[in-house]
Write an enzyme that holds these catalytic residues in place. Structure first.
Site, PDB file in Angstrom:
ATOM      1  N   PRO A  47       0.840  -1.206   0.000  1.00  0.00           N
ATOM      2  CA  PRO A  47       0.000   0.000   0.000  1.00  0.00           C
ATOM      3  C   PRO A  47       0.875   1.256   0.000  1.00  0.00           C
ATOM      4  O   PRO A  47       1.732   1.418   0.859  1.00  0.00           O
ATOM      5  CB  PRO A  47      -0.800  -0.098   1.301  1.00  0.00           C
ATOM      6  CG  PRO A  47      -0.450  -1.393   1.921  1.00  0.00           C
ATOM      7  CD  PRO A  47       0.695  -2.006   1.205  1.00  0.00           C
ATOM      8  N   GLU A  48       0.672   2.102  -0.985  1.00  0.00           N
ATOM      9  CA  GLU A  48       1.383   3.377  -1.018  1.00  0.00           C
ATOM     10  C   GLU A  48       0.415   4.473  -0.557  1.00  0.00           C
ATOM     11  O   GLU A  48      -0.737   4.186  -0.208  1.00  0.00           O
ATOM     12  CB  GLU A  48       1.929   3.633  -2.422  1.00  0.00           C
ATOM     13  CG  GLU A  48       3.075   2.663  -2.767  1.00  0.00           C
ATOM     14  CD  GLU A  48       4.150   3.295  -3.651  1.00  0.00           C
ATOM     15  OE1 GLU A  48       4.432   4.492  -3.477  1.00  0.00           O
ATOM     16  OE2 GLU A  48       4.700   2.588  -4.501  1.00  0.00           O
TER      17      GLU A  48
END
Ligand SMILES: [Zn+2]
Length: 271
Positions: free
Chosen positions: A2-3
């Protein structure tokens, strides 16, 4: 992994379901995350009203009058709001049950995430205190980058991924922004003009905002879903596209390791 856009999408998905709710109980099934789950969480969070859900870099901050729950999704984490009756699965390590019968559930197969409790200002927490400016806010600007880049020979891509310089720009979005700005990812940070940093700042904002906007279509996945997290297949221009044609010039895109991270670029369009 997850960015920032996925974390922001998560925030937007869960915030309306949590705000104003009272926490009934906390269940920690696996405390061994990247840092041990704060034992105080189970003691101090129940009974509290959730006032706000904010984000700093890739940390989610859940505010209550008694303190903040700080969450990080690590490499593989996801958060959903599900029915409290929904049986937990193997990697569901943390449940925060609320007074409407729903629960905030953290799933994290690789256990690089975090669930911490603090009664102090969360922005002063050791993990958050030294973070650089938020990429979508005004303190992140060309002058800031240019000033901090003086005399530095580090590759601009590594510079952009340094969380002290700017918070939460990961590998994918650094690659995409450098392509949009026409800057070679391996160029020394100290050898880029202020003008080109202006283009880079705009490009960083553009790729992150596009990704967040794309994430909006998956918001329903954060509620009562038992499937995979609602991370979206982002349309990427260079990342992961080695040997494919550059959308601008048609040349084959290159892949190379820079600062120990896979990097993708067009040797013709990026200088
Ligand atoms: Zn090209």
């Amino acid at each position: 992994m997850p960015e920032l856009p996925e974390v922001e999408t998560t925030r937007r998905g869960i915030a309306p379901l949590l705000m104003g709710r009272r926490v009934e109980s906390v269940t920690v099934r696996e405390p061994r995350l990247r840092w041990p789950v704060s034992p105080a969480l189970s003691r101090d969070l129940p009974g509290q009203i959730i006032n706000d859900v904010t984000r700093r870099a890739k940390f989610l901050l859940i505010a209550t009058p008694a303190g903040h729950l700080i969450l990080h999704l690590g490499m593989s984490g996801s958060l959903r709001v599900v029915s409290g009756n929904l049986p937990e699965e193997k990697h569901d390590h943390l449940d925060v049950l609320m007074d409407d019968g729903r629960c905030l559930r953290l799933r994290d197969p690789r256990r690089f995430g975090a669930a911490l409790w603090t009664t102090h200002d969360p922005l002063e927490h050791p993990l958050l205190k030294k973070l650089g400016p938020e990429p979508l806010q005004g303190a992140f600007n060309a002058e800031w980058l240019y000033r901090h880049a003086r005399g530095r020979r580090v590759a601009v891509k590594s510079f952009l991924m340094n969380s002290h310089i700017v918070a939460g720009v990961g590998n994918i979005y650094a690659s995409e922004a450098l392509f949009l700005a026409g800057i070679h990812p391996g160029r020394p940070a100290g050898r880029i003009s202020l003008q080109r940093y202006q283009r880079l700042v705009s490009a960083v904002r553009e790729v992150l905002e596009d990704a967040i906007a794309a994430g909006g279509t998956t918001l329903r996945d954060f509620v009562d879903s038992n499937g995979n997290p609602g991370y979206f297949a982002q349309k990427l221009r260079v990342y992961g596209r080695q040997d494919e044609a550059c959308e601008r010039c048609g040349a084959a895109l290159r892949g190379r390791v820079i600062g120990q991270r896979s990097s993708y670029y067009c040797a013709h369009c990026q200088r």
